[in-house]
Design a protein around this motif. Structure first.
Motif: not given
Length: 219
Positions: A27-30, A94-97, A129-131, A152-153
């Motif tokens: 879940g970290g930055k890409r 990953n951009f959203m992260r 986290v995207d529920h 997914w986030s």
């Protein structure tokens, strides 16, 4: 808690749906794989601070559910804030992260009669986290994603304002083609080089140039 009505994105039309091979399960930055150049220094993917995010302003039904969500829908939510769920492309996720609270994004209307940039919004909550990936009744359900290792986030966005004038894709493409020839700021814009992504990065130069178009006559 996310709002009852959640922001939707056009996955089928905007995302390629392909794994780009750089999944970050933590879940970290890409980050791109480090590579040693001639000078021996490693290289990483650039960090961005401006974004373009696509969503569908016209009704389209998936499994009986309307995935429509335009900028007016965001504006109508409590506090004009919604979660940007449903992204099912690894690069877009990953951009959203990478997104940080306070950064600006263009709200882009996609998969419609006249696609283009409709307004500006703020990132008000960084990725979590995207529920919807765990909701079997949701069109974005992903049976392969597990609660102890979610794939997914999403982020929360808040309406800031409408553009002074709608900036259609057709006009942006004209500038892109001009700038490819002249070296202008939109020469490498992701909207044309990575067109299918529903979440795209923008350089500060690209973002500022696009804002400047508000006060100009249509090309």
């Amino acid at each position: 808690m996310p709002p009852k009505k959640k922001a939707r994105v056009s996955k089928r039309t905007a995302d390629s749906g392909k794994d780009d091979g750089t999944v970050s399960s933590s879940g970290g930055k890409r980050k791109a794989a480090a590579s040693a150049g001639k000078n021996g220094k490693s290289s990483e993917s650039p960090q961005y601070s401006h974004w373009l995010m696509k969503s569908e302003p016209e009704s389209r039904f998936e499994n009986g559910i309307d995935v429509k969500f335009g900028i007016e829908d965001l504006k109508a939510l409590p506090d004009q804030t919604g979660c940007w769920d449903g992204v099912r492309n690894y690069q877009a996720r990953n951009f959203m992260r990478q997104m940080k609270e306070g950064q600006l994004a263009f709200f882009y209307h996609s998969n419609c009669k006249e696609p283009g940039i409709a307004g500006v919004m703020n990132i008000v909550k960084e990725s979590y986290v995207d529920h919807t990936q765990f909701d079997k009744k949701d069109v974005h359900y992903d049976a392969t994603s597990k609660p102890d290792n979610p794939k997914w986030s999403m982020v929360d966005v808040q309406y800031q304002r409408m553009m002074k004038r709608f900036l259609p894709l057709s006009e942006l493409k004209k500038y892109h083609l001009q700038h490819r020839a002249t070296g202008g700021p939109l020469k490498d814009m992701a909207l044309f080089t990575r067109a299918r992504l529903s979440v795209q990065p923008l350089t500060a130069e690209e973002f500022d140039f696009i804002l400047s178009l508000e006060d100009k006559e249509a090309l």
